[in-house]
Write an enzyme that holds these catalytic residues in place. Sequence first.
Site, short mmCIF file in Angstrom:
data_model
loop_
_atom_site.label_atom_id
_atom_site.label_comp_id
_atom_site.label_asym_id
_atom_site.label_seq_id
_atom_site.Cartn_x
_atom_site.Cartn_y
_atom_site.Cartn_z
N LYS A 1 0.84 -1.22 0.00
CA LYS A 1 0.00 0.00 0.00
C LYS A 1 0.87 1.26 0.00
O LYS A 1 0.66 2.17 -0.80
CB LYS A 1 -0.94 0.02 1.23
N ARG B 1 11.23 -0.86 12.62
CA ARG B 1 9.85 -0.99 13.10
C ARG B 1 9.73 -2.23 13.98
O ARG B 1 10.02 -3.34 13.55
CB ARG B 1 8.88 -1.11 11.91
N ARG C 1 -9.72 0.87 8.62
CA ARG C 1 -9.34 -0.51 8.97
C ARG C 1 -10.45 -1.22 9.72
O ARG C 1 -10.29 -2.39 10.07
CB ARG C 1 -8.11 -0.46 9.87
N ARG D 1 12.06 -6.43 5.42
CA ARG D 1 12.13 -5.00 5.74
C ARG D 1 12.58 -4.79 7.19
O ARG D 1 13.27 -3.83 7.51
CB ARG D 1 10.77 -4.34 5.52
N ARG E 1 -0.63 -9.19 13.13
CA ARG E 1 -1.10 -8.11 12.24
C ARG E 1 -2.03 -8.67 11.17
O ARG E 1 -3.04 -8.05 10.84
CB ARG E 1 0.11 -7.41 11.59
#
Length: 192
Positions: free
Chosen positions: A14, A134, A89, A128, A146
Site C-alpha cells: 500500500k 519498526r 481498517r 524490511r 497483524r
Amino acid sequence: MLNIVLFGPPGSGKGTQAEKIISKYNLIHLSTGDMLRAEITAGTKLGLEAKMLMDKGELVPDQIVIGMIENKLDSNKQAVGFVFDGFPRTVKQAEALDELLVKRNAPIKGVLRLYVSEEELTKRILSRGKTSGRADDQNEEIVKNRVVEYRTKTEPLAKYYETQGKLHQVVGEGSVDEISALLYKEIDKIKR
Ligand code: AP5
C-alpha cells in the site's frame, strides 16, 4: 475530487504504491501508520499509547485515527484528492470516513484491493524488518498477529465497499511497476 482507498493486508504494498499514485495523479498521501509513527518519534502522549498496541501488531482505537484523518482533511482543503493508506481498517472507521467526505462533498471514488499471499507478506515484512527499525516488523509472531487483525477487523470492509460498487481488485504480486500499471488502469476507470 479523486479520493481513493488503498486496501490490503500488512506488507501488500500500500505505502509503496501510494507514493507512485500520488505523484502520477497529484494527490495527497494519508497513511495513518505514518502519522502514528510520527507521533511516536515526537514522543507525544498519543504516540506512547499507540506504540504499546502497534508493537504487538494490534490496531489503535478508532477515535484516534479518525481524529487524525479529520485534521488532515481540514488542513489540505485545496487538495485534488487523497490516497488513504491503511485507513479505514474497521467498519466504524469506514462509516466515519464516508461521513467526513460526504460533508465535504467529496465521496470515495474507488477502493483498490491488493491481493498478496500470506507467505509473500511475511517474507516482505521480515526482510524490511532487518533495516526498518519498526518493532512490528521484527518477528513472525507479530506479523501473524497483524494479519489476524486484518482478517478479522479489516477484511470485512471489502463487502462494505463492494455493496457500494466501489471495489476494484488487483493482484499485488510481481514487480512494483507491473502492479502500478494495473492500479493505474483501475484508477483511470474510476476517473471516467
Ligand atoms: P501501517 O503502517 O498502516 O502498516 P501495515 O498496514 O501493516 O502496512 P505495511 O506498512 O507493513 O505494508 P504496506 O501494505 O504499506 O506495504 P509496503 O509498501 O510498506 O500500520 C502499522 C500499525 O499502525 C498497525 O498495525 C496499527 O497498530 C496501527 N494503525 C495504522 N493505521 C491504523 C488504523 N487505521 N486503525 C487502527 N490502527 C492503525 O511494503 C512492504 C514491504 O514490501 C516493503 O519493504 C516494500 O519495499 C516491499 N514491497 C512492496 N511492493 C513489493 C513488490 N511488488 N515486490 C516485493 N516487495 C515489495
